[in-house]
Design a protein around this motif. Sequence first.
Motif, PDB file in Angstrom:
ATOM      1  N   LEU A 172       0.826  -1.207   0.000  1.00 22.45           N
ATOM      2  CA  LEU A 172       0.000   0.000   0.000  1.00 22.45           C
ATOM      3  C   LEU A 172       0.865   1.263   0.000  1.00 22.45           C
ATOM      4  O   LEU A 172       0.449   2.309  -0.511  1.00 22.45           O
ATOM      5  CB  LEU A 172      -0.920   0.004   1.228  1.00 22.45           C
ATOM      6  CG  LEU A 172      -2.034  -1.037   1.249  1.00 22.45           C
ATOM      7  CD1 LEU A 172      -2.738  -1.031   2.601  1.00 22.45           C
ATOM      8  CD2 LEU A 172      -3.036  -0.763   0.129  1.00 22.45           C
ATOM      9  N   LEU A 173       2.065   1.153   0.553  1.00 18.31           N
ATOM     10  CA  LEU A 173       2.984   2.289   0.607  1.00 18.31           C
ATOM     11  C   LEU A 173       3.846   2.393  -0.651  1.00 18.31           C
ATOM     12  O   LEU A 173       4.690   3.287  -0.760  1.00 18.31           O
ATOM     13  CB  LEU A 173       3.889   2.171   1.838  1.00 18.31           C
ATOM     14  CG  LEU A 173       3.190   2.308   3.200  1.00 18.31           C
ATOM     15  CD1 LEU A 173       4.142   1.965   4.333  1.00 18.31           C
ATOM     16  CD2 LEU A 173       2.631   3.721   3.377  1.00 18.31           C
ATOM     17  N   GLY A 174       3.634   1.454  -1.577  1.00 17.67           N
ATOM     18  CA  GLY A 174       4.380   1.484  -2.827  1.00 17.67           C
ATOM     19  C   GLY A 174       5.751   0.862  -2.757  1.00 17.67           C
ATOM     20  O   GLY A 174       6.589   1.070  -3.643  1.00 17.67           O
ATOM     21  N   ILE A 220      -4.031   5.663   4.604  1.00 21.87           N
ATOM     22  CA  ILE A 220      -3.241   6.078   3.447  1.00 21.87           C
ATOM     23  C   ILE A 220      -4.117   6.775   2.411  1.00 21.87           C
ATOM     24  O   ILE A 220      -3.754   7.829   1.859  1.00 21.87           O
ATOM     25  CB  ILE A 220      -2.530   4.856   2.834  1.00 21.87           C
ATOM     26  CG1 ILE A 220      -1.486   4.310   3.815  1.00 21.87           C
ATOM     27  CG2 ILE A 220      -1.874   5.214   1.503  1.00 21.87           C
ATOM     28  CD1 ILE A 220      -0.862   3.002   3.382  1.00 21.87           C
ATOM     29  N   LYS A 221      -5.297   6.229   2.156  1.00 20.89           N
ATOM     30  CA  LYS A 221      -6.200   6.810   1.164  1.00 20.89           C
ATOM     31  C   LYS A 221      -6.643   8.216   1.572  1.00 20.89           C
ATOM     32  O   LYS A 221      -6.615   9.155   0.761  1.00 20.89           O
ATOM     33  CB  LYS A 221      -7.419   5.902   0.986  1.00 20.89           C
ATOM     34  CG  LYS A 221      -8.406   6.371  -0.080  1.00 20.89           C
ATOM     35  CD  LYS A 221      -9.635   5.477  -0.116  1.00 20.89           C
ATOM     36  CE  LYS A 221      -9.264   4.053  -0.473  1.00 20.89           C
ATOM     37  NZ  LYS A 221     -10.497   3.197  -0.596  1.00 20.89           N
ATOM     38  N   ASP A 229       1.691  13.861  -1.759  1.00 18.71           N
ATOM     39  CA  ASP A 229       3.054  13.520  -1.367  1.00 18.71           C
ATOM     40  C   ASP A 229       3.155  13.048   0.083  1.00 18.71           C
ATOM     41  O   ASP A 229       4.259  12.968   0.638  1.00 18.71           O
ATOM     42  CB  ASP A 229       3.962  14.742  -1.560  1.00 18.71           C
ATOM     43  CG  ASP A 229       4.044  15.190  -3.000  1.00 18.71           C
ATOM     44  OD1 ASP A 229       4.072  14.307  -3.885  1.00 18.71           O
ATOM     45  OD2 ASP A 229       4.051  16.414  -3.259  1.00 18.71           O
ATOM     46  N   PHE A 230       2.022  12.748   0.675  1.00 22.26           N
ATOM     47  CA  PHE A 230       1.996  12.389   2.100  1.00 22.26           C
ATOM     48  C   PHE A 230       2.913  11.203   2.397  1.00 22.26           C
ATOM     49  O   PHE A 230       3.674  11.218   3.368  1.00 22.26           O
ATOM     50  CB  PHE A 230       0.570  12.064   2.543  1.00 22.26           C
ATOM     51  CG  PHE A 230       0.473  11.545   3.952  1.00 22.26           C
ATOM     52  CD1 PHE A 230       0.600  12.399   5.037  1.00 22.26           C
ATOM     53  CD2 PHE A 230       0.269  10.188   4.205  1.00 22.26           C
ATOM     54  CE1 PHE A 230       0.529  11.925   6.336  1.00 22.26           C
ATOM     55  CE2 PHE A 230       0.198   9.707   5.496  1.00 22.26           C
ATOM     56  CZ  PHE A 230       0.326  10.579   6.568  1.00 22.26           C
ATOM     57  N   ILE A 231       2.863  10.157   1.578  1.00 19.38           N
ATOM     58  CA  ILE A 231       3.666   8.963   1.838  1.00 19.38           C
ATOM     59  C   ILE A 231       5.153   9.268   1.747  1.00 19.38           C
ATOM     60  O   ILE A 231       5.931   8.936   2.653  1.00 19.38           O
ATOM     61  CB  ILE A 231       3.283   7.826   0.867  1.00 19.38           C
ATOM     62  CG1 ILE A 231       1.857   7.347   1.140  1.00 19.38           C
ATOM     63  CG2 ILE A 231       4.265   6.653   1.004  1.00 19.38           C
ATOM     64  CD1 ILE A 231       1.377   6.280   0.174  1.00 19.38           C
TER      65      ILE A 231
END
Length: 336
Positions: A172-174, A220-221, A229-231
């Motif tokens: 989910l965080l890529g 996350i969503k 750019d939060f992550i």
Amino acid sequence: MSPTILAIESSCDDTSAAVIKDGKILSNIVATQAVHEKYGGVVPELASRAHEQNIIPVISQALLTANITKSELNAVAFTRGPGLLGSLLVGCSFAKSFALGLHLPIIEVNHMQAHILAHFIDAPQPSFPFLCLTVSGGHTQIVLVNNHLDFEILGQTTDDAVGEAFDKSAKLLGLPYPGGPLLDKIAQSGNPDKYTFPIVNMPGYDYSFSGIKTSILNFIKNNTQVNPDFISENLPDICASIQKALIQTLMKKLVLATKETGIKEIAIAGGVSANSGLRQTMQEFALKYKWNTYVPAFQYCTDNAAMIAITAHYKYLAGEFANQYASPDPRLKLSL
């Protein structure tokens, strides 16, 4: 007689072979499969094909490294389950054929039992009875271990395993596959108290991780909708906070089990036992609750044949052999 055993592990995407003699591991060869990386997870059909390619070279190397010839073997052991059916079939079929050609007995091994008995490869070793928190991509259990071959499951996950929660959160965080170890690495530079995720409280010693996975997904969503750019701006803190929540969930039930059983010999096993945060937390809890804690060497935490070999060693001494009708069982339960 202390046996010399060839052991084969092929439950998922690692092909491994080990040789044990007189209870000592002489070799432990592991071939990993990079083919799954671009798919973000293990593809069962590709895994079984890779096992077919790797199994003969891996076994040959294991015998060579151990300086053991086929004529010196007393038995052949293999992982019967749980795991991926196609992967298990490769190891099981090869083990039975190899043993049949050499007129050797075969020993079937439960993969989760082997994770626990990995503690008996090297010193220090836990004293009986002990509690073992087994944590992997497919399992999360608190097991009461009375002796090498006597186990009782006190609690387990009712849905997803903690290893799957780590990997899904990383995805989910890529983060690239396999994401769990990478999430752990990034978390080491983050603030674990920056974000809070819910800890599900199940009855008894059971676990549930589906709720926390949903919470992480929504977290996350919601935040990326406000700030795309939060992550990237908060990745270490997010990873550390997720890791803390998952570890707290594990430890809450383990502490309860130790208090209610009075057992202070505590072990962890399985792939997630390689997690640095969990290892550090175990050390902290050992001081707080006066536990004697045990964690296998890193090479014996993830899937490997050495743990299959040590389990087979004790089964050989107990006269627990399989027959040529033994077949893989993807959902094999921990024998009690």
